[in-house]
Design a protein around this motif. Structure first.
Motif, PDB file in Angstrom:
ATOM      1  N   SER A  16      38.722  56.719  21.827  1.00 28.92           N
ATOM      2  CA  SER A  16      37.757  57.500  21.051  1.00 28.92           C
ATOM      3  C   SER A  16      37.187  56.654  19.918  1.00 28.92           C
ATOM      4  CB  SER A  16      38.434  58.735  20.436  1.00 28.92           C
ATOM      5  OG  SER A  16      38.873  59.615  21.450  1.00 28.92           O
ATOM      6  N   LEU A  17      35.897  56.846  19.640  1.00 27.16           N
ATOM      7  CA  LEU A  17      35.267  56.127  18.539  1.00 27.16           C
ATOM      8  C   LEU A  17      35.825  56.595  17.206  1.00 27.16           C
ATOM      9  CD1 LEU A  17      31.456  55.950  19.397  1.00 27.16           C
ATOM     10  CD2 LEU A  17      33.131  54.100  19.402  1.00 27.16           C
ATOM     11  N   ALA A  18      36.099  55.619  16.331  1.00 32.28           N
ATOM     12  CA  ALA A  18      36.646  55.928  15.013  1.00 32.28           C
ATOM     13  C   ALA A  18      35.984  55.033  13.981  1.00 32.28           C
ATOM     14  CB  ALA A  18      38.153  55.707  15.009  1.00 32.28           C
ATOM     15  N   ASP A  19      35.815  55.569  12.785  1.00 29.04           N
ATOM     16  CA  ASP A  19      35.247  54.777  11.718  1.00 29.04           C
ATOM     17  C   ASP A  19      36.141  54.845  10.499  1.00 29.04           C
ATOM     18  OD1 ASP A  19      33.165  53.017  10.972  1.00 29.04           O
ATOM     19  OD2 ASP A  19      32.292  54.584   9.719  1.00 29.04           O
ATOM     20  N   ARG A  20      36.318  53.687   9.857  1.00 25.65           N
ATOM     21  CA  ARG A  20      37.111  53.591   8.641  1.00 25.65           C
ATOM     22  C   ARG A  20      36.196  53.818   7.445  1.00 25.65           C
ATOM     23  NH1 ARG A  20      37.708  50.813   4.403  1.00 25.65           N
ATOM     24  NH2 ARG A  20      36.081  49.360   5.041  1.00 25.65           N
ATOM     25  N   LYS A  21      36.607  54.727   6.592  1.00 24.72           N
ATOM     26  CA  LYS A  21      35.840  55.025   5.397  1.00 24.72           C
ATOM     27  C   LYS A  21      36.688  54.676   4.179  1.00 24.72           C
ATOM     28  CE  LYS A  21      32.324  56.480   7.625  1.00 24.72           C
ATOM     29  NZ  LYS A  21      31.196  55.571   7.746  1.00 24.72           N
ATOM     30  N   GLY A  22      36.303  53.607   3.478  1.00 24.72           N
ATOM     31  CA  GLY A  22      36.981  53.210   2.254  1.00 24.72           C
ATOM     32  C   GLY A  22      36.373  53.965   1.092  1.00 24.72           C
ATOM     33  N   ILE A  23      37.023  55.027   0.692  1.00 24.94           N
ATOM     34  CA  ILE A  23      36.444  55.891  -0.339  1.00 24.94           C
ATOM     35  C   ILE A  23      36.922  55.476  -1.725  1.00 24.94           C
ATOM     36  CG2 ILE A  23      36.126  57.821   1.257  1.00 24.94           C
ATOM     37  CD1 ILE A  23      38.582  59.130  -0.030  1.00 24.94           C
ATOM     38  N   ALA A  24      36.082  55.691  -2.724  1.00 29.62           N
ATOM     39  CA  ALA A  24      36.393  55.323  -4.103  1.00 29.62           C
ATOM     40  C   ALA A  24      37.018  56.478  -4.880  1.00 29.62           C
ATOM     41  CB  ALA A  24      35.133  54.849  -4.800  1.00 29.62           C
ATOM     42  N   GLY A  25      36.970  57.670  -4.326  1.00 29.14           N
ATOM     43  CA  GLY A  25      37.539  58.854  -4.969  1.00 29.14           C
ATOM     44  C   GLY A  25      37.645  59.974  -3.952  1.00 29.14           C
ATOM     45  N   LEU A  26      38.428  60.976  -4.272  1.00 27.77           N
ATOM     46  CA  LEU A  26      38.646  62.061  -3.313  1.00 27.77           C
ATOM     47  C   LEU A  26      37.376  62.842  -3.026  1.00 27.77           C
ATOM     48  CD1 LEU A  26      42.203  63.292  -4.317  1.00 27.77           C
ATOM     49  CD2 LEU A  26      41.519  61.561  -2.646  1.00 27.77           C
ATOM     50  N   ASN A  27      36.401  62.769  -3.910  1.00 28.14           N
ATOM     51  CA  ASN A  27      35.125  63.425  -3.638  1.00 28.14           C
ATOM     52  C   ASN A  27      34.400  62.764  -2.464  1.00 28.14           C
ATOM     53  OD1 ASN A  27      35.528  65.263  -5.705  1.00 28.14           O
ATOM     54  ND2 ASN A  27      34.407  64.060  -7.197  1.00 28.14           N
ATOM     55  N   GLY A  28      34.812  61.568  -2.094  1.00 28.93           N
ATOM     56  CA  GLY A  28      34.191  60.849  -0.984  1.00 28.93           C
ATOM     57  C   GLY A  28      34.682  61.268   0.395  1.00 28.93           C
ATOM     58  N   VAL A  29      35.680  62.139   0.459  1.00 27.65           N
ATOM     59  CA  VAL A  29      36.225  62.568   1.752  1.00 27.65           C
ATOM     60  C   VAL A  29      35.161  63.252   2.601  1.00 27.65           C
ATOM     61  CG1 VAL A  29      37.889  64.101   2.901  1.00 27.65           C
ATOM     62  CG2 VAL A  29      38.616  62.680   0.976  1.00 27.65           C
ATOM     63  N   ALA A  30      34.471  64.222   2.043  1.00 28.79           N
ATOM     64  CA  ALA A  30      33.444  64.958   2.795  1.00 28.79           C
ATOM     65  C   ALA A  30      32.359  64.006   3.294  1.00 28.79           C
ATOM     66  CB  ALA A  30      32.830  66.065   1.951  1.00 28.79           C
ATOM     67  N   GLY A  76      28.672  59.195  15.522  1.00 25.99           N
ATOM     68  CA  GLY A  76      29.168  59.577  16.843  1.00 25.99           C
ATOM     69  C   GLY A  76      30.669  59.468  16.999  1.00 25.99           C
ATOM     70  N   CYS A  77      31.394  59.413  15.899  1.00 31.46           N
ATOM     71  CA  CYS A  77      32.851  59.265  15.947  1.00 31.46           C
ATOM     72  C   CYS A  77      33.542  60.622  16.052  1.00 31.46           C
ATOM     73  CB  CYS A  77      33.349  58.565  14.688  1.00 31.46           C
ATOM     74  SG  CYS A  77      32.726  56.897  14.522  1.00 31.46           S
ATOM     75  N   SER A  78      34.660  60.634  16.754  1.00 29.01           N
ATOM     76  CA  SER A  78      35.481  61.842  16.800  1.00 29.01           C
ATOM     77  C   SER A  78      36.767  61.653  15.992  1.00 29.01           C
ATOM     78  CB  SER A  78      35.820  62.213  18.245  1.00 29.01           C
ATOM     79  OG  SER A  78      36.511  61.156  18.879  1.00 29.01           O
ATOM     80  N   ILE A  79      36.939  60.449  15.445  1.00 34.17           N
ATOM     81  CA  ILE A  79      38.087  60.153  14.589  1.00 34.17           C
ATOM     82  C   ILE A  79      37.568  59.505  13.312  1.00 34.17           C
ATOM     83  CG2 ILE A  79      40.220  58.817  14.336  1.00 34.17           C
ATOM     84  CD1 ILE A  79      40.543  58.958  17.382  1.00 34.17           C
ATOM     85  N   VAL A  80      38.106  59.960  12.180  1.00 33.36           N
ATOM     86  CA  VAL A  80      37.765  59.348  10.896  1.00 33.36           C
ATOM     87  C   VAL A  80      39.048  58.792  10.283  1.00 33.36           C
ATOM     88  CG1 VAL A  80      37.921  61.527   9.606  1.00 33.36           C
ATOM     89  CG2 VAL A  80      36.585  59.661   8.685  1.00 33.36           C
ATOM     90  N   VAL A  81      38.954  57.580   9.753  1.00 36.08           N
ATOM     91  CA  VAL A  81      40.075  56.938   9.078  1.00 36.08           C
ATOM     92  C   VAL A  81      39.718  56.877   7.594  1.00 36.08           C
ATOM     93  CG1 VAL A  81      41.463  54.843   8.851  1.00 36.08           C
ATOM     94  CG2 VAL A  81      40.639  55.557  11.127  1.00 36.08           C
ATOM     95  N   ILE A  82      40.439  57.645   6.792  1.00 43.93           N
ATOM     96  CA  ILE A  82      40.234  57.633   5.353  1.00 43.93           C
ATOM     97  C   ILE A  82      41.146  56.551   4.780  1.00 43.93           C
ATOM     98  CG2 ILE A  82      40.412  58.956   3.203  1.00 43.93           C
ATOM     99  CD1 ILE A  82      38.228  60.006   5.110  1.00 43.93           C
ATOM    100  N   ASP A  83      40.539  55.479   4.312  1.00 48.15           N
ATOM    101  CA  ASP A  83      41.272  54.326   3.804  1.00 48.15           C
ATOM    102  C   ASP A  83      41.295  54.376   2.281  1.00 48.15           C
ATOM    103  OD1 ASP A  83      42.376  51.878   3.220  1.00 48.15           O
ATOM    104  OD2 ASP A  83      40.787  50.688   4.159  1.00 48.15           O
ATOM    105  N   LEU A  84      42.428  54.806   1.737  1.00 44.99           N
ATOM    106  CA  LEU A  84      42.574  54.898   0.292  1.00 44.99           C
ATOM    107  C   LEU A  84      42.970  53.554  -0.316  1.00 44.99           C
ATOM    108  CD1 LEU A  84      44.475  58.307   0.141  1.00 44.99           C
ATOM    109  CD2 LEU A  84      42.031  57.910  -0.143  1.00 44.99           C
ATOM    110  N   ASP A  85      43.440  52.627   0.503  1.00 43.31           N
ATOM    111  CA  ASP A  85      43.885  51.331  -0.005  1.00 43.31           C
ATOM    112  C   ASP A  85      42.744  50.420  -0.408  1.00 43.31           C
ATOM    113  OD1 ASP A  85      46.539  51.947   0.182  1.00 43.31           O
ATOM    114  OD2 ASP A  85      46.900  50.829   2.028  1.00 43.31           O
ATOM    115  N   LYS A  86      41.590  50.587   0.165  1.00 44.44           N
ATOM    116  CA  LYS A  86      40.476  49.696  -0.125  1.00 44.44           C
ATOM    117  C   LYS A  86      40.067  49.754  -1.599  1.00 44.44           C
ATOM    118  CE  LYS A  86      37.055  46.968   1.010  1.00 44.44           C
ATOM    119  NZ  LYS A  86      37.243  45.595   1.301  1.00 44.44           N
ATOM    120  N   GLN A  87      39.921  50.953  -2.138  1.00 43.92           N
ATOM    121  CA  GLN A  87      39.445  51.091  -3.514  1.00 43.92           C
ATOM    122  C   GLN A  87      40.351  51.931  -4.410  1.00 43.92           C
ATOM    123  OE1 GLN A  87      35.176  51.869  -3.843  1.00 43.92           O
ATOM    124  NE2 GLN A  87      35.004  51.428  -1.660  1.00 43.92           N
ATOM    125  N   MET A  88      41.378  52.559  -3.824  1.00 41.58           N
ATOM    126  CA  MET A  88      42.215  53.472  -4.611  1.00 41.58           C
ATOM    127  C   MET A  88      43.698  53.093  -4.585  1.00 41.58           C
ATOM    128  SD  MET A  88      40.457  57.123  -3.630  1.00 41.58           S
ATOM    129  CE  MET A  88      41.549  58.034  -4.699  1.00 41.58           C
TER     130      MET A  88
END
Length: 131
Positions: free
Chosen positions: A37-51, A61-73
């Motif tokens: 399945s297609l997945a994308d990593r999202k390096g968010i800077a704050g929890l408001n970036g989840v949405a 077109g992804c069915s999987i999202v990877v919330i990466d808190l290590d990149k900026q948090m």
């Protein structure tokens, strides 16, 4: 690579392929193929970036999202209750089947939320990221 490694260490039955990066005007391409399945990593800077991370992954077109808190948090203590609310707010993405899973990477650990879950279940899963 770092986020993919954390996922692979946490879920031994998972297969991740790093997708070829395409440099083309206006094209955003998902980083991963996770178990087909297609997945994308999202390096968010704050929890408001989840949405926003969910919305962008869906748009790609992804069915999987990877919330990466290590990149900026990585140096910030994340409130798991607040994060669980942010993920729970995307419940319709899970219910409608647009998103099948969400991985969260924090402090080189990973957890996986599969399908629709109640807020307290999400928080319980996220607590697996604590030291």
């Amino acid at each position: 690579m770092r986020a993919a490694k954390a996922i692979l260490e946490a879920f031994l039955d998972t297969e991740i392929k790093i997708r070829q990066h395409v440099i083309e005007e206006g094209v955003k391409n998902p980083e991963y193929d996770i178990n087909g399945s297609l997945a994308d990593r999202k390096g968010i800077a704050g929890l408001n970036g989840v949405a926003d991370g969910f919305k962008k992954a869906i748009k790609q077109g992804c069915s999987i999202v990877v919330i990466d808190l290590d990149k900026q948090m990585a140096d910030i203590e994340v409130d798991m209750r607040h994060l669980s609310r942010r993920i729970y707010n995307r419940k319709n993405d899970f219910i409608n089947g647009v998103i099948e899973a969400c991985y969260v990477v924090y402090k080189n650990k990973a957890v996986r939320i599969i399908g629709y879950r109640e807020k307290n279940e999400i928080e319980s899963i996220l607590n697996g990221l604590r030291p």
